[in-house]
Design an enzyme around this catalytic site. Structure first.
Site, PDB file in Angstrom:
ATOM      1  N   THR A  45       0.842  -1.201   0.000  1.00 40.64           N
ATOM      2  CA  THR A  45       0.000   0.000   0.000  1.00 40.64           C
ATOM      3  C   THR A  45       0.876   1.248   0.000  1.00 40.64           C
ATOM      4  O   THR A  45       2.067   1.182   0.287  1.00 40.64           O
ATOM      5  CB  THR A  45      -0.899   0.044   1.250  1.00 40.64           C
ATOM      6  OG1 THR A  45      -0.079   0.117   2.422  1.00 40.64           O
ATOM      7  CG2 THR A  45      -1.786  -1.196   1.326  1.00 40.64           C
ATOM      8  N   ASP A  46       0.255   2.392  -0.309  1.00 38.38           N
ATOM      9  CA  ASP A  46       0.962   3.666  -0.228  1.00 38.38           C
ATOM     10  C   ASP A  46       0.159   4.611   0.655  1.00 38.38           C
ATOM     11  O   ASP A  46      -0.871   4.231   1.218  1.00 38.38           O
ATOM     12  CB  ASP A  46       1.205   4.241  -1.625  1.00 38.38           C
ATOM     13  CG  ASP A  46      -0.090   4.507  -2.390  1.00 38.38           C
ATOM     14  OD1 ASP A  46      -1.112   4.866  -1.761  1.00 38.38           O
ATOM     15  OD2 ASP A  46      -0.084   4.376  -3.618  1.00 38.38           O
ATOM     16  N   MET A  47       0.653   5.819   0.806  1.00 39.42           N
ATOM     17  CA  MET A  47       0.031   6.749   1.744  1.00 39.42           C
ATOM     18  C   MET A  47      -1.384   7.165   1.346  1.00 39.42           C
ATOM     19  O   MET A  47      -2.085   7.782   2.156  1.00 39.42           O
ATOM     20  CB  MET A  47       0.916   7.987   1.910  1.00 39.42           C
ATOM     21  CG  MET A  47       1.040   8.792   0.655  1.00 39.42           C
ATOM     22  SD  MET A  47       2.170  10.191   0.862  1.00 39.42           S
ATOM     23  CE  MET A  47       1.168  11.297   1.839  1.00 39.42           C
TER      24      MET A  47
END
Lengths: 152, 152, 152, 152
Positions: free
Chosen positions: D16-18
């Site tokens: 995942t990313d921010m």
């Protein structure tokens, strides 16, 4: 009360590097993934998002000893053991075994320490007690098992 | 004789995770990249490919302590210090500082131990002495600096 | 009004795979990073977080053609060109050139389409107009440049 | 003769990313991993290393359309379909479905083109015919299925 969990994964091509082996940073991704599977096995996502404010478990310490290389398509068993449990933190030990060897061979061992934090609305993170839902389900492994794990 | 190096990088979007901070595994990629820049600064690629058999520097131990989170677009200075030098191994200490803070703030510290190996034609890797080209250029940092680095 | 930007980066060890070349997924990370640098060059973070609700630019299409391999420590120039600008979306073209070749050689080309979304409190993301701060600063490149970029 | 394969994986935290969703570059890692599982299901590693010179299948084109976000712990089914088969190349289509939705929902679709190359002793890679072991086992999917896959 649970204190250990095992998962198996197969090394993916993108996890290797030009030396032909799993890049060392990926062992930390592997550790985290089995920690999350351990939590799921207890009926809890590691995200702990049903709390207000939401809780998280960022890492404060991580380490790994590399004994033998892992290569593309190797099957690796990752064994997590709960080594310490504080009011706001957990420490785990890990052992990595390559299963497609006869006999299976230990390739790495690791340690992680995580702390419970609350994510506040203003974007800050502050240490918080582990929720009862977690502390009721997770306990420290028997001392002999921890010692065997760390040393053998 | 060199014993330290500093590099600065900016946190990339793909290095963050859903907690909004740099994923902890990326600190190990950062350490390695500054180690390689240190070698390049001495005129040597870490690949050491002009040797026969070719040499490499796989990691045998890696660890990191996380003090504060790093976020997208933060500028981080990574400082590498040579802490130990054996006939076949090197140990480094690392400090990570976030520069876009006033004053700059330490966010993490790490340690890596690498061993020199020869990549043989049959695919095996065996420990080998560090080449003279490396041992002539790299030395251990002064004791006071190592102590300051590890403890402050 | 800006319509292009260039950035240079050096291939890191962890970006390679066991075939000895940059893993193909990393070209997409490279594209995004230069897009963000382009935004920063205009005084705007891609996060666009000063809006309420916060805005983001998720990708709806990404593609890449790989012409030649990139290897560890290669220096690669990434050139981004704005190819289309809609009320809620932007399309970019990319060219990757390896600079440590004589003459420099094109190694890949790519395309990205992003849409502006608003991140609502309930966790949902919905398409939203690009903010004026962005549309005032970014424009589509001249047609000849786009054609040259896409075909040469 | 095989022309399709399906695999299921669970989204990992590090993917995942921010923005709270799977980073778009990871869909390309997912595609490759199911391609390799497809090869393994036929009794062949994608590495094709028992050939002399060793063969590989680098990507020359990759693309993905993103329809809906994937989040941490989502279960995603990746379906690979052989769309074209040349003497030296293969093209695949991919569909990604999130299984933990009721009903399951398509979240992305992709396309990859790979070419067969021989890795020569001097480090060069040159296009080579797909080995008979591969061409005997893999065929192009029926036209109706390809059309349904690409359009629906």
């Amino acid at each position: 009360m649970a204190f250990e969990f095992k998962a198996v994964r197969r090394v993916e091509f993108s996890e290797t590097d030009m030396a032909g082996i799993v890049h060392y940073s990926n062992f930390f991704r592997y550790m985290e993934t089995v920690e999350h599977a351990f939590f799921r096995s207890l009926g809890h996502s590691v995200i702990l998002k049903n709390f207000d404010p939401p809780l998280g478990l960022p890492r404060v310490h991580a380490e790994c000893d590399y004994l033998k290389p892992l290569r593309f398509e190797d099957e690796v068993e990752i064994h997590i053991l709960v080594a310490e449990k504080g009011s706001k933190s957990l420490s785990y030990l890990f052992r990595f075994r390559k299963l497609n060897a006869d006999p299976p061979v230990e390739v790495a061992r690791g340690r992680l320490t995580v702390v419970c934090v609350a994510h506040h609305r203003d974007g800050s993170m502050r240490a918080a007690p582990l929720p009862k839902a977690v502390t009721d389900l997770i306990t420290v492994a028997p001392r002999e098992q921890i010692e065997a794990f760390a040393k053998s």
